[in-house]
Motif scaffolding. Structure first.
Motif, mmCIF file in Angstrom:
data_model
loop_
_atom_site.group_PDB
_atom_site.id
_atom_site.type_symbol
_atom_site.label_atom_id
_atom_site.label_comp_id
_atom_site.label_asym_id
_atom_site.label_seq_id
_atom_site.Cartn_x
_atom_site.Cartn_y
_atom_site.Cartn_z
ATOM 1 N N HIS A 1 -34.358 19.052 36.280
ATOM 2 C CA HIS A 1 -32.958 18.704 36.060
ATOM 3 C C HIS A 1 -32.052 19.932 36.165
ATOM 4 N N TYR A 2 -32.505 21.062 35.611
ATOM 5 C CA TYR A 2 -31.696 22.273 35.607
ATOM 6 C C TYR A 2 -31.960 23.172 36.808
ATOM 7 N N GLY A 3 -32.869 22.770 37.688
ATOM 8 C CA GLY A 3 -33.150 23.596 38.858
ATOM 9 C C GLY A 3 -33.879 24.878 38.540
ATOM 10 N N ILE A 4 -34.680 24.890 37.472
ATOM 11 C CA ILE A 4 -35.416 26.088 37.056
ATOM 12 C C ILE A 4 -36.755 26.140 37.781
ATOM 13 N N GLU A 5 -37.024 27.250 38.418
ATOM 14 C CA GLU A 5 -38.263 27.406 39.164
ATOM 15 C C GLU A 5 -39.455 27.574 38.227
ATOM 16 N N VAL A 6 -40.647 27.257 38.717
ATOM 17 C CA VAL A 6 -41.870 27.441 37.937
ATOM 18 C C VAL A 6 -42.862 28.261 38.765
ATOM 19 N N ARG A 7 -43.665 29.041 38.066
ATOM 20 C CA ARG A 7 -44.745 29.792 38.715
ATOM 21 C C ARG A 7 -45.933 28.856 38.933
ATOM 22 N N VAL A 8 -46.576 28.971 40.088
ATOM 23 C CA VAL A 8 -47.732 28.130 40.401
ATOM 24 C C VAL A 8 -48.954 29.025 40.572
ATOM 25 N N ILE A 9 -49.984 28.745 39.781
ATOM 26 C CA ILE A 9 -51.266 29.446 39.864
ATOM 27 C C ILE A 9 -52.313 28.423 40.272
ATOM 28 N N ARG A 10 -53.096 28.733 41.276
ATOM 29 C CA ARG A 10 -54.138 27.811 41.733
ATOM 30 C C ARG A 10 -55.501 28.322 41.293
ATOM 31 N N GLY A 11 -56.322 27.393 40.834
ATOM 32 C CA GLY A 11 -57.676 27.730 40.399
ATOM 33 C C GLY A 11 -58.701 27.257 41.412
ATOM 34 N N PHE A 12 -59.743 28.060 41.621
ATOM 35 C CA PHE A 12 -60.789 27.738 42.579
ATOM 36 C C PHE A 12 -62.154 27.974 41.932
ATOM 37 N N ARG A 13 -63.121 27.217 42.379
ATOM 38 C CA ARG A 13 -64.482 27.419 41.899
ATOM 39 C C ARG A 13 -64.991 28.768 42.357
ATOM 40 N N ASN A 14 -65.700 29.431 41.458
ATOM 41 C CA ASN A 14 -66.154 30.793 41.716
ATOM 42 C C ASN A 14 -67.665 30.852 41.577
ATOM 43 N N GLY A 15 -68.312 31.400 42.591
ATOM 44 C CA GLY A 15 -69.763 31.499 42.538
ATOM 45 C C GLY A 15 -70.261 32.866 42.162
ATOM 46 N N VAL A 16 -69.382 33.754 41.644
ATOM 47 C CA VAL A 16 -69.808 35.128 41.367
ATOM 48 C C VAL A 16 -69.557 35.526 39.920
ATOM 49 N N GLY A 17 -69.735 34.597 38.980
ATOM 50 C CA GLY A 17 -69.646 35.007 37.582
ATOM 51 C C GLY A 17 -68.868 34.065 36.705
ATOM 52 N N ALA A 18 -67.623 33.763 37.048
ATOM 53 C CA ALA A 18 -66.807 32.892 36.217
ATOM 54 C C ALA A 18 -66.799 31.499 36.811
ATOM 55 N N SER A 19 -66.489 30.490 35.982
ATOM 56 C CA SER A 19 -66.469 29.125 36.465
ATOM 57 C C SER A 19 -65.353 28.913 37.472
ATOM 58 N N LYS A 20 -64.244 29.617 37.304
ATOM 59 C CA LYS A 20 -63.128 29.540 38.234
ATOM 60 C C LYS A 20 -62.462 30.904 38.330
ATOM 61 N N PHE A 21 -61.776 31.117 39.446
ATOM 62 C CA PHE A 21 -60.871 32.256 39.532
ATOM 63 C C PHE A 21 -59.500 31.719 39.901
ATOM 64 N N TYR A 22 -58.478 32.520 39.680
ATOM 65 C CA TYR A 22 -57.103 32.042 39.782
ATOM 66 C C TYR A 22 -56.292 32.959 40.688
ATOM 67 N N ILE A 23 -55.417 32.354 41.489
ATOM 68 C CA ILE A 23 -54.560 33.075 42.426
ATOM 69 C C ILE A 23 -53.110 32.699 42.148
ATOM 70 N N TYR A 24 -52.266 33.705 42.013
ATOM 71 C CA TYR A 24 -50.837 33.450 41.833
ATOM 72 C C TYR A 24 -50.206 33.233 43.202
ATOM 73 N N ASP A 25 -49.618 32.048 43.404
ATOM 74 C CA ASP A 25 -49.075 31.658 44.704
ATOM 75 C C ASP A 25 -47.557 31.669 44.770
#
Length: 670
Positions: free
Chosen positions: A324-348
């Motif tokens: 409603h106010y036109g305020i932007e949001v940050r989007v972080i995407r999570g992906f499955r990770n096969g090298v230690g953690a269950s997921k890793f995250y990328i700031y897009d």
């Protein structure tokens, strides 16, 4: 504007038909949209007062750190992360919108909630710093008496930072992440140390590190709730753990997928969303990259399956109000990770919420959906770069039909191929040198290697073996091969040791295993970038060349050829694993003391991929001295380790040292 436009409760709209068999599920289980479900994260958020136990269990690793319960509690307030409070100094110069206060109950019109709401560029939730605010009160050294257990309710947007300020905040984030990684690696490795518990459960290393940093006031963006980009965090940055997002202030919820300012905290009485995490684990989400259909929270069972209608409250309402106010949001995407953690995250990057509607989900229940579009003019999404890099590793000629001058510069001398790419000019200089997998030492050092004593560990080295004693009674690496902390010199097991090749103390002898690419750059000439994620603290490769003694180097330099002088590399190893901001009495490792490195390296004819790494005063790679094939500490090998998480297609950089004697990189590499 004179008044805030009221919104229509979308729960008043007609709901989709519900069968009689589902009437018992009409009351939804309202909880944050979890990405993913992680009980340890929830326990950490709900039980913040366990950190002293964690700290005391970690302090045993540092003999110089005499940390007690009293020193911890007294140090919590005085050890606040005052550096990041410099952000407050910039608020006066930033562009903030001053808005009207909370609307009156008699506000007139009600917009149609099924159609896009008129964009309001202003929101009373985003407030400026009071004009009479004294800058001295919000300086870097200020704020020590401010407790950081609760996040600030002041919502601000930061714009117009100078390049100097951007560099400062980038360094703040970089050092904060190094402290987090150091604590995480340390706590994960201490399996035999006294367990830290939450309700009787051992705390994971990533959670323990975040908890300790929170107790010491090292979480960023706690004094201000930032809308838009976080200073010092770049589009494409990768995070291996969910709690690291909280530490750097990118997403403040340990578990919820929507981070927002609640109505009770907001200055205009309405919730405002600031960031979301998209993990692809929800049946009603649709993600095409630049455009995203994001489903709301609520009405899910313990398996995250929709079992009831969602309501327009909490994060759902915050998303609608941000639209409603036109305020932007940050989007972080999570992906499955096969090298230690269950997921890793990328700031897009930043997205604008374009539309909101109430729809029938795939499970047959009412779901709130939000259409988000990525704001133009930002760097390429990190998730897109990651997918492109994955394709390059599998089918390079199909993805980039032209530009390759070699698909493997090492000619199979390395375990993984090293392509050479140039789409700028016709320069093919890397093909003119013989590839050297590891450094070549003078004959007298090779002869000394036969006299080096080794350990007697047929099944792998133990903490009490001879090689551990050489390293001061501790091994330099964890079981995964990650470096605990930088040291003046590391002794690895050598040819005289009885331990197997997979011994944890032979990390750098296993060679290159990350996919690297040499490429032609307009700015730096030839450079190196990675095709996959390189984790902080992990070994990359050796800096190889032909080792020359002082006399040999003096004769060689008479011909005007440039040499590599190892003693000029900046001592960035001391930054990796530095926990002085956690342990007051922490001291940088000084054992063993290394004599001055009085040798040079010739890479004019034989070299490896490391010789093409560019110079940077704030590098993401550092040099660690290692010995394994001889015992002369004046002639160590130059091993390269990652100083931070390096995302795919990001350029590697080294600090080559003295600026007045070095160009952007050694002359021979340009």
């Amino acid at each position: 504007m004179d008044a805030l436009v009221p919104f229509q409760d979308l729960n008043l709209l007609p709901h989709p038909p519900i069968s009689s068999s589902s009437t018992a599920l009409l009351t939804p289980k309202m909880e944050p949209k979890t990405e993913p479900l992680d009980e340890d994260n929830l326990r950490l958020a709900q039980s913040p007062r366990h950190q002293p136990e964690i700290l005391s269990s970690h302090s045993s690793h540092f003999p110089n750190s005499h940390l007690t319960q009293e020193s911890i509690s007294s140090d919590c307030e005085s050890h606040v992360y005052s550096e990041f409070n410099r952000i407050s100094e910039l608020f006066n110069a930033a562009f903030y919108d001053r808005l009207s206060r909370l609307r009156s109950p008699e506000s007139p019109s009600v917009p149609n909630a099924t159609s896009p709401t008129p964009r309001k560029p202003d929101s009373g939730a985003i407030v400026p710093v009071p004009e009479g605010c004294n800058q001295a009160s919000v300086s870097r050294s200020g704020g020590q008496n401010r407790k950081l257990d609760k996040r600030s309710s002041e919502l601000v947007r930061i714009t117009g930072l100078s390049s100097e300020d951007e560099g400062f905040f980038r360094e703040v984030v970089r050092r904060t992440r190094m402290v987090y990684d150091g604590l995480r690696i340390l706590s994960t490795s201490q399996q035999d140390a006294p367990a830290s518990h939450l309700d009787g459960r051992r705390l994971r290393g990533d959670l323990a590190a975040a908890s300790v940093m929170r107790e010491h006031g090292l979480w960023l963006s706690r004094d201000k709730r930032v809308v838009g980009p976080i200073p010092g965090v770049y589009v494409g940055d990768m995070f291996l753990y969910r709690m690291e997002l909280c530490v750097v202030g990118l997403h403040g919820q340990p578990q919820a997928g929507i981070d927002y300012l609640t109505a009770s905290e907001s200055s205009n009485g309405e919730p405002i969303a600031t960031s979301i995490i998209v993990s692809g684990g929800y049946e009603d989400d649709e993600d095409s990259g630049e455009v995203l259909i994001y489903s709301g929270h609520g009405g899910q069972d313990k398996s995250n399956r929709q079992c009831a209608h969602q309501k327009l409250e909490g994060g759902n309402l915050a998303m609608e109000r941000s639209m409603h106010y036109g305020i932007e949001v940050r989007v972080i995407r999570g992906f499955r990770n096969g090298v230690g953690a269950s997921k890793f995250y990328i700031y897009d990057g930043l997205y604008r919420i374009l539309d909101c509607w109430f729809d029938v989900g795939k499970s047959g229940f009412g779901v709130y959906k939000y259409k988000l579009s990525r704001i133009e003019g930002q760097p390429v999404m990190g998730s897109s770069i990651m997918k492109f890099a994955e394709a390059l590793k599998v089918r390079p000629l199909e993805v980039r039909p032209s530009g390759y001058i070699s698909l493997d510069l090492s000619m199979k001398r390395e375990a993984v191929p090293i392509p050479v790419f140039n789409d700028i000019d016709s320069n093919n200089e890397p093909l003119c040198f013989e590839y050297l997998r590891s450094s070549v030492f003078p004959a007298f050092l090779v002869n000394q290697s036969r006299m080096v004593s080794g350990c007697e560990c047929p099944s792998g080295c133990r903490e009490d073996c001879l090689c551990a004693a050489k390293n001061g009674g501790e091994f330099a690496y964890d079981p995964n091969g990650t470096l605990f902390r930088g040291k003046p010199l590391i002794f690895e097991c050598g040819i005289s040791c009885k331990c197997p090749p997979f011994c944890r103390n032979r990390v750098t002898q296993k060679g290159l295993h990350n996919r690297l690419e040499i490429f032609r750059s307009k700015e730096a000439g030839w450079a190196v970038r990675t095709l996959e994620l390189i984790q902080a603290g992990s070994f990359i490769c050796e800096y190889s060349g032909v080792v020359l003694t002082r006399d040999q180097a003096q004769i060689f330099s008479m011909n005007g050829d440039s040499l590599i002088y190892p003693n000029r590399f900046a001592g960035k190893w001391s930054e990796w694993g530095d926990l002085s901001r956690i342990f007051p009495n922490y001291s940088c490792p000084s054992y063993p003391s290394v004599p001055p490195l009085d040798f040079a390296m010739d890479v004019s004819r034989m070299r490896n991929v490391a010789c093409y790494i560019s110079h940077c005063s704030t590098p993401n790679v550092f040099v660690q001295y290692v010995l394994h094939d001889h015992s002369n500490m004046a002639f160590p090998r130059l091993m390269l380790f990652a100083l931070e998480n390096i995302p795919p297609l990001r350029e590697l950089s080294l600090d080559y040292g003295v600026a007045d004697e070095w160009s952007a990189k050694p002359m021979i590499c340009n």
